[in-house]
Write a protein that holds these residues in place. Sequence first.
Motif, PDB file in Angstrom:
ATOM      1  N   MET A 159       0.855  -1.172   0.000  1.00 45.94           N
ATOM      2  CA  MET A 159       0.000   0.000   0.000  1.00 45.94           C
ATOM      3  C   MET A 159       0.901   1.234   0.000  1.00 45.94           C
ATOM      4  SD  MET A 159      -3.220   0.846   2.493  1.00 45.94           S
ATOM      5  CE  MET A 159      -4.047  -0.668   2.130  1.00 45.94           C
ATOM      6  N   SER A 160       0.535   2.221  -0.765  1.00 51.16           N
ATOM      7  CA  SER A 160       1.379   3.408  -0.879  1.00 51.16           C
ATOM      8  C   SER A 160       1.337   4.243   0.402  1.00 51.16           C
ATOM      9  CB  SER A 160       0.927   4.260  -2.064  1.00 51.16           C
ATOM     10  OG  SER A 160      -0.286   4.917  -1.758  1.00 51.16           O
ATOM     11  N   GLU A 161       2.352   5.044   0.548  1.00 54.55           N
ATOM     12  CA  GLU A 161       2.468   5.920   1.722  1.00 54.55           C
ATOM     13  C   GLU A 161       1.268   6.882   1.806  1.00 54.55           C
ATOM     14  OE1 GLU A 161       4.088   7.187   5.195  1.00 54.55           O
ATOM     15  OE2 GLU A 161       4.891   5.596   3.932  1.00 54.55           O
ATOM     16  N   LYS A 162       0.818   7.329   0.656  1.00 57.60           N
ATOM     17  CA  LYS A 162      -0.328   8.256   0.600  1.00 57.60           C
ATOM     18  C   LYS A 162      -1.576   7.599   1.191  1.00 57.60           C
ATOM     19  CE  LYS A 162      -2.751  11.089  -2.795  1.00 57.60           C
ATOM     20  NZ  LYS A 162      -2.835  11.438  -4.224  1.00 57.60           N
ATOM     21  N   TRP A 163      -1.837   6.333   0.823  1.00 54.75           N
ATOM     22  CA  TRP A 163      -3.014   5.626   1.331  1.00 54.75           C
ATOM     23  C   TRP A 163      -2.890   5.323   2.815  1.00 54.75           C
ATOM     24  CZ3 TRP A 163      -7.721   5.535  -0.177  1.00 54.75           C
ATOM     25  CH2 TRP A 163      -8.016   5.710  -1.517  1.00 54.75           C
ATOM     26  N   LEU A 164      -1.670   5.017   3.256  1.00 54.64           N
ATOM     27  CA  LEU A 164      -1.456   4.765   4.681  1.00 54.64           C
ATOM     28  C   LEU A 164      -1.735   6.024   5.505  1.00 54.64           C
ATOM     29  CD1 LEU A 164       1.716   2.496   4.640  1.00 54.64           C
ATOM     30  CD2 LEU A 164      -0.639   1.841   5.191  1.00 54.64           C
ATOM     31  N   LYS A 165      -1.343   7.175   4.984  1.00 54.89           N
ATOM     32  CA  LYS A 165      -1.613   8.439   5.681  1.00 54.89           C
ATOM     33  C   LYS A 165      -3.114   8.715   5.734  1.00 54.89           C
ATOM     34  CE  LYS A 165       2.726  10.855   4.924  1.00 54.89           C
ATOM     35  NZ  LYS A 165       3.393  12.004   4.326  1.00 54.89           N
ATOM     36  N   ARG A 166      -3.798   8.448   4.626  1.00 55.98           N
ATOM     37  CA  ARG A 166      -5.258   8.653   4.605  1.00 55.98           C
ATOM     38  C   ARG A 166      -5.954   7.701   5.577  1.00 55.98           C
ATOM     39  NH1 ARG A 166      -6.474   9.407  -1.812  1.00 55.98           N
ATOM     40  NH2 ARG A 166      -5.550  11.479  -1.960  1.00 55.98           N
ATOM     41  N   ARG A 167      -5.488   6.487   5.589  1.00 56.70           N
ATOM     42  CA  ARG A 167      -6.064   5.489   6.482  1.00 56.70           C
ATOM     43  C   ARG A 167      -5.869   5.898   7.945  1.00 56.70           C
ATOM     44  NH1 ARG A 167      -4.192  -0.727   5.689  1.00 56.70           N
ATOM     45  NH2 ARG A 167      -5.861  -1.739   6.820  1.00 56.70           N
ATOM     46  N   LYS A 168      -4.685   6.380   8.266  1.00 52.14           N
ATOM     47  CA  LYS A 168      -4.395   6.839   9.627  1.00 52.14           C
ATOM     48  C   LYS A 168      -5.266   8.040   9.970  1.00 52.14           C
ATOM     49  CE  LYS A 168      -1.998   7.383  13.492  1.00 52.14           C
ATOM     50  NZ  LYS A 168      -2.918   7.834  14.502  1.00 52.14           N
ATOM     51  N   ARG A 169      -5.449   8.947   9.016  1.00 55.81           N
ATOM     52  CA  ARG A 169      -6.288  10.126   9.270  1.00 55.81           C
ATOM     53  C   ARG A 169      -7.736   9.716   9.502  1.00 55.81           C
ATOM     54  NH1 ARG A 169      -7.618  14.064  11.926  1.00 55.81           N
ATOM     55  NH2 ARG A 169      -8.745  15.713  10.899  1.00 55.81           N
ATOM     56  N   ILE A 170      -8.219   8.752   8.750  1.00 55.68           N
ATOM     57  CA  ILE A 170      -9.581   8.259   8.967  1.00 55.68           C
ATOM     58  C   ILE A 170      -9.692   7.655  10.357  1.00 55.68           C
ATOM     59  CG2 ILE A 170     -11.252   6.511   8.249  1.00 55.68           C
ATOM     60  CD1 ILE A 170     -10.408   7.166   5.346  1.00 55.68           C
ATOM     61  N   PHE A 171      -8.682   6.912  10.768  1.00 60.46           N
ATOM     62  CA  PHE A 171      -8.674   6.360  12.127  1.00 60.46           C
ATOM     63  C   PHE A 171      -8.757   7.487  13.155  1.00 60.46           C
ATOM     64  CE2 PHE A 171      -6.199   5.386  15.940  1.00 60.46           C
ATOM     65  CZ  PHE A 171      -6.948   4.340  16.451  1.00 60.46           C
ATOM     66  N   ASP A 172      -7.960   8.532  12.962  1.00 64.75           N
ATOM     67  CA  ASP A 172      -7.971   9.662  13.895  1.00 64.75           C
ATOM     68  C   ASP A 172      -9.344  10.335  13.943  1.00 64.75           C
ATOM     69  OD1 ASP A 172      -5.309   9.220  14.503  1.00 64.75           O
ATOM     70  OD2 ASP A 172      -4.576  10.726  13.070  1.00 64.75           O
ATOM     71  N   ILE A 173     -10.030  10.356  12.823  1.00 67.76           N
ATOM     72  CA  ILE A 173     -11.357  10.996  12.762  1.00 67.76           C
ATOM     73  C   ILE A 173     -12.410  10.135  13.448  1.00 67.76           C
ATOM     74  CG2 ILE A 173     -13.232  11.659  11.195  1.00 67.76           C
ATOM     75  CD1 ILE A 173     -11.014  12.598   9.235  1.00 67.76           C
ATOM     76  N   ILE A 174     -12.427   8.825  13.175  1.00 69.80           N
ATOM     77  CA  ILE A 174     -13.517   7.997  13.693  1.00 69.80           C
ATOM     78  C   ILE A 174     -13.332   7.606  15.147  1.00 69.80           C
ATOM     79  CG2 ILE A 174     -14.153   7.126  11.424  1.00 69.80           C
ATOM     80  CD1 ILE A 174     -12.768   4.497  12.116  1.00 69.80           C
ATOM     81  N   GLU A 175     -12.118   7.643  15.654  1.00 64.94           N
ATOM     82  CA  GLU A 175     -11.912   7.398  17.080  1.00 64.94           C
ATOM     83  C   GLU A 175     -12.279   8.671  17.839  1.00 64.94           C
ATOM     84  OE1 GLU A 175     -11.137   4.578  18.922  1.00 64.94           O
ATOM     85  OE2 GLU A 175     -11.642   3.743  16.981  1.00 64.94           O
ATOM     86  N   VAL A 176     -12.600   8.525  19.106  1.00 61.22           N
ATOM     87  CA  VAL A 176     -12.983   9.692  19.901  1.00 61.22           C
ATOM     88  C   VAL A 176     -11.860  10.711  19.822  1.00 61.22           C
ATOM     89  CG1 VAL A 176     -13.564  10.516  22.194  1.00 61.22           C
ATOM     90  CG2 VAL A 176     -14.428   8.318  21.410  1.00 61.22           C
ATOM     91  N   GLY A 177     -12.203  11.900  19.346  1.00 60.42           N
ATOM     92  CA  GLY A 177     -11.195  12.911  19.067  1.00 60.42           C
ATOM     93  C   GLY A 177     -10.803  13.750  20.263  1.00 60.42           C
ATOM     94  N   ASN A 178      -9.745  14.501  20.056  1.00 59.15           N
ATOM     95  CA  ASN A 178      -9.348  15.450  21.090  1.00 59.15           C
ATOM     96  C   ASN A 178      -9.958  16.812  20.773  1.00 59.15           C
ATOM     97  OD1 ASN A 178      -7.579  16.986  19.354  1.00 59.15           O
ATOM     98  ND2 ASN A 178      -6.069  15.359  19.575  1.00 59.15           N
ATOM     99  N   ASP A 179      -9.844  17.725  21.696  1.00 58.45           N
ATOM    100  CA  ASP A 179     -10.492  19.031  21.550  1.00 58.45           C
ATOM    101  C   ASP A 179      -9.953  19.841  20.382  1.00 58.45           C
ATOM    102  OD1 ASP A 179     -12.121  18.510  23.699  1.00 58.45           O
ATOM    103  OD2 ASP A 179     -10.791  19.465  25.151  1.00 58.45           O
ATOM    104  N   LEU A 180      -8.750  19.563  19.931  1.00 55.62           N
ATOM    105  CA  LEU A 180      -8.134  20.370  18.881  1.00 55.62           C
ATOM    106  C   LEU A 180      -8.427  19.857  17.478  1.00 55.62           C
ATOM    107  CD1 LEU A 180      -4.677  20.988  20.591  1.00 55.62           C
ATOM    108  CD2 LEU A 180      -6.704  22.467  20.587  1.00 55.62           C
ATOM    109  N   ASP A 181      -8.909  18.642  17.357  1.00 55.34           N
ATOM    110  CA  ASP A 181      -9.224  18.073  16.046  1.00 55.34           C
ATOM    111  C   ASP A 181     -10.725  18.242  15.793  1.00 55.34           C
ATOM    112  OD1 ASP A 181      -9.546  16.613  13.729  1.00 55.34           O
ATOM    113  OD2 ASP A 181      -8.389  14.887  14.430  1.00 55.34           O
ATOM    114  N   TYR A 182     -11.067  19.323  15.141  1.00 53.90           N
ATOM    115  CA  TYR A 182     -12.483  19.673  14.967  1.00 53.90           C
ATOM    116  C   TYR A 182     -13.224  18.715  14.041  1.00 53.90           C
ATOM    117  CZ  TYR A 182     -11.093  23.859  17.401  1.00 53.90           C
ATOM    118  OH  TYR A 182     -10.610  24.723  18.347  1.00 53.90           O
ATOM    119  N   ILE A 183     -12.528  18.142  13.077  1.00 53.22           N
ATOM    120  CA  ILE A 183     -13.179  17.173  12.196  1.00 53.22           C
ATOM    121  C   ILE A 183     -13.545  15.919  12.991  1.00 53.22           C
ATOM    122  CG2 ILE A 183     -12.853  15.680  10.186  1.00 53.22           C
ATOM    123  CD1 ILE A 183     -11.149  17.933   8.974  1.00 53.22           C
TER     124      ILE A 183
END
Length: 140
Positions: free
Chosen positions: A1-25
């Motif tokens: 899997m390309s680095e670009k897709w891994l970054k997107r996948r990680k960002r999706i994980f950060d979004i769907i997990e309970v977020g912190n106060d600074l991550d508005y998305i």
Amino acid sequence: MSEKWLKRRKRIFDIIEVGNDLDYISRGYDFTNAFVIIINLTVSIMLTFSELELKYGALLQVIEAVTVAFFGIDYTLRVWTARYLYPELKESHAIREYIFSFTGIVDLLSFLPYYLPVFFPSGTVAFRMIRIIRIFRLFR
């Protein structure tokens, strides 16, 4: 899997997990998820009243279908990003760990009973009773 897709996948994980106060998305996703759960539970309760079902049944069923589809997409994303939830495990083990965790089972049961009557029409009543498990999503 390309680095670009891994970054997107990680960002999706950060979004769907309970977020912190600074991550508005991520916080927006958390709010949306809670709102969809409440709407779904409200619609499920409303569908138990025959007069409401007669008057608003079609609309309520559309709302239920949309909210249950949201739960299915959420579950799929959580399976896809399980490697970040359990970084110490190999990806296949991380996926299995999530699927068989309490949260994974609750997430699966929040949408699966809605679709099971398509494959098993004789069990429709039993599947409707299982839908009450959706309330556990609130406690997750």
